[in-house]
Structure formats: C-alpha cells, structure tokens
Motif scaffolding. Structure first.
Motif, PDB file in Angstrom:
ATOM      1  N   ALA A   1      31.198  19.015  89.601  1.00  0.00           N
ATOM      2  CA  ALA A   1      30.363  19.031  90.811  1.00  0.00           C
ATOM      3  C   ALA A   1      29.004  18.409  90.509  1.00  0.00           C
ATOM      4  O   ALA A   1      28.469  17.612  91.289  1.00  0.00           O
ATOM      5  CB  ALA A   1      30.202  20.472  91.306  1.00  0.00           C
ATOM      6  N   HIS A   2      28.463  18.742  89.346  1.00  0.00           N
ATOM      7  CA  HIS A   2      27.189  18.179  88.921  1.00  0.00           C
ATOM      8  C   HIS A   2      27.308  16.663  88.746  1.00  0.00           C
ATOM      9  O   HIS A   2      26.457  15.895  89.188  1.00  0.00           O
ATOM     10  CB  HIS A   2      26.772  18.847  87.599  1.00  0.00           C
ATOM     11  N   LEU A   3      28.408  16.254  88.130  1.00  0.00           N
ATOM     12  CA  LEU A   3      28.665  14.821  87.909  1.00  0.00           C
ATOM     13  C   LEU A   3      28.746  14.075  89.237  1.00  0.00           C
ATOM     14  O   LEU A   3      28.135  13.009  89.406  1.00  0.00           O
ATOM     15  CB  LEU A   3      29.981  14.666  87.140  1.00  0.00           C
ATOM     16  N   ARG A   4      29.503  14.634  90.200  1.00  0.00           N
ATOM     17  CA  ARG A   4      29.651  13.960  91.497  1.00  0.00           C
ATOM     18  C   ARG A   4      28.288  13.824  92.182  1.00  0.00           C
ATOM     19  O   ARG A   4      28.012  12.823  92.819  1.00  0.00           O
ATOM     20  CB  ARG A   4      30.610  14.737  92.412  1.00  0.00           C
ATOM     21  N   GLU A   5      27.461  14.851  92.039  1.00  0.00           N
ATOM     22  CA  GLU A   5      26.130  14.807  92.652  1.00  0.00           C
ATOM     23  C   GLU A   5      25.329  13.626  92.073  1.00  0.00           C
ATOM     24  O   GLU A   5      24.661  12.911  92.804  1.00  0.00           O
ATOM     25  CB  GLU A   5      25.441  16.141  92.338  1.00  0.00           C
ATOM     26  N   ILE A   6      25.423  13.442  90.768  1.00  0.00           N
ATOM     27  CA  ILE A   6      24.669  12.341  90.143  1.00  0.00           C
ATOM     28  C   ILE A   6      25.280  10.994  90.535  1.00  0.00           C
ATOM     29  O   ILE A   6      24.569  10.048  90.893  1.00  0.00           O
ATOM     30  CB  ILE A   6      24.652  12.507  88.609  1.00  0.00           C
TER      31      ILE A   6
END
Ligand SMILES: [Fe+2]
Ligand SMILES: [Fe+2]
Length: 264
Positions: free
Chosen positions: A61-66
């Motif tokens: 989820a963090h990766l997709r946000e970035i």
C-alpha cells in the motif's frame, strides 16, 4: 523509444526502515521525482522486483502511494523479497499481470520493443531458478515473435558477479536458461535486478544486465570470500534508448548534483 529501468525498491510499511537504517520509501520518492523530470519523458518504466522488503500488504500500500506519483506507465515483476499473493492483490488493477497461476510472467506487445517478463522467483527461497514449466513458457513466448526486438526482464541475474553477497544468492539452472535464450537472437537485453549494482555480462548470445537499486547498493568486494555488505552510495537507475536499430543503455545516479556546466 525510451525505457527507464528501476529495481529493488525494498519498500517497508510506513515508519519503518529497511535493515534498521535505509529509508527505502524516501529514496524511491526521490527516484520517482527524478524519472518525472527526464526530457524526453520515458515511454515506460520497468520495475524488476523486490518491490517490498518483506512483502506485507502495508508495504505494498505504501509502495502504491509512492508510485502513484510516477507520471509514466510502469510494469512490475516480483523478486525474492515479494510475496506473490500480496503483490497480485496490490496491483490488481494492472491488467497485464496474470490474476491466477503459479507464476507472475507476461508479454507486452504494444511497443516497438517487445517486453517479456519472466518469473525467476522460487517461493520461500532467496536464490532464483526457472523450473521446466517456466523455461517452456519462456521458450514458447519468445518463439511467438522471433523477429521483434525484445527486452527480457526478470528479477534474478543469470550470472556470477564476483560480488560475494550476490553470488551466494545467484540463480540456479542458468545453463538451461542460457540454452533457451540462445535460441532467440531477437533479445536485445536481459534486464535484471537483485544484484543491487550495474553489472553487464554476455549471456546466451545477448547481454544480461543488472540495474542498481533505488535504495541500498551491494558493496564491491571482489575478494574470494568477500563480505556480505551494502553501501549507501547514491542509488541509481538505467535508461534504455531504442533507435529501431540498436539499444543504448545508460546508468544514472539518483540525487541532486552540481552542474551541468558548459565544457567551453
Ligand atoms: Fe533486492
Ligand atoms: Fe532480490
């Protein structure tokens, strides 16, 4: 056609550092901003695995946000640090990814350069390998377009680098893989990650090339029993420029540096 290649993002859930010291998320944000500034803009970004350091849902989820900040289309494959089921769930909207099956591999035929993404990951293991089923898929897929120049992307590099760290973690069954590759001379490059450093080797009649990490790099220790270490030298990525005749590959560092200055 211009293609950017990034690898080994190793993103953690928010607020956590990889190996207790590497802010992989912040480093990826810097890379994304730098990719967005490239002129002319790349047509595509290839991301060759180790997307999340431990493969947790929160990390994806963090990766997709970035990656939402990346203004260029990107294609992903998994690495040994990824968890296939969480990766698939996080990228469910990426329609080129197979929703089912044991492997995450595919071919993209929308560009002057064909992209074939192979799955080199063995679940639960650091080392990569390709079983008979995957080698057959690769042979068959490459055989579908024998005269279309092709980039093959996979997480593990199919070579011994001489860097102690990565050689403990290298790929198995490379002879069988090399036999498959050598049957398909349309492959311009094999683009890999996992090594956390740019290394190029002739392989199966083409070049196999590993990309720097957007985070930590493997240290260059070429002694026979060199130590398993990483450095925080400037991260990097690669650009591959296809002129419809030749592929030119460039390795760039991520960061803000002095210049450019005129030569005269
Ligand atoms: Fe990695
Ligand atoms: Fe890896």
């Amino acid at each position: 056609m211009l293609i950017a290649h990034i690898s080994d993002l190793h993103v953690m859930p928010k607020g956590q550092l990889a190996y207790g010291r590497v802010d992989t998320a912040a480093m990826l944000r810097t890379t994304v901003a730098q990719l967005n500034r490239i002129v002319p803009r790349p047509d595509l970004v290839l991301v060759t695995g180790d997307l999340a350091d431990h493969g947790e849902i929160d990390a994806y989820a963090h990766l997709r946000e970035i990656l939402a900040g990346l203004e260029i289309r990107y294609l992903v494959i998994g690495g040994n640090h990824d968890r296939a089921e969480n990766l698939r769930a996080a990228f469910a909207d990426h329609s080129y990814l197979p929703a089912h099956g044991d492997f995450i591999q595919y071919a993209i035929d929308e560009y002057p350069l064909r992209i074939v993404a192979a799955d080199s990951v063995v679940r639960g293991r650091v080392r990569g390998s390709m079983c008979d089923q995957r080698l057959e898929w690769l042979d068959r897929t490459l055989g579908e377009k024998p005269s279309t120049p092709t980039l093959l992307m996979m997480h593990h590099a199919p070579f011994i680098t001489g860097l102690a760290h990565s050689d403990d973690l290298c790929m198995e069954r490379v002879e069988e893989l090399e036999q498959v590759i050598s049957r398909h001379p349309q492959i311009e490059r094999i683009l890999c990650g996992h090594v956390h450093r740019a290394v190029q080797v002739r392989f199966g009649g083409t070049f196999a090339s590993s990309c720097p990490s957007t985070a930590h790099q493997s240290s260059v220790d070429l002694r026979e029993h060199g130590q398993d270490m990483f450095t925080l030298e400037p991260p990097g990525f690669q650009l591959h420029r296809w002129t419809n005749r030749r592929l030119f590959s460039y390795t760039l560092n991520v960061g803000t540096f002095e210049g450019p200055f005129p030569f005269h």
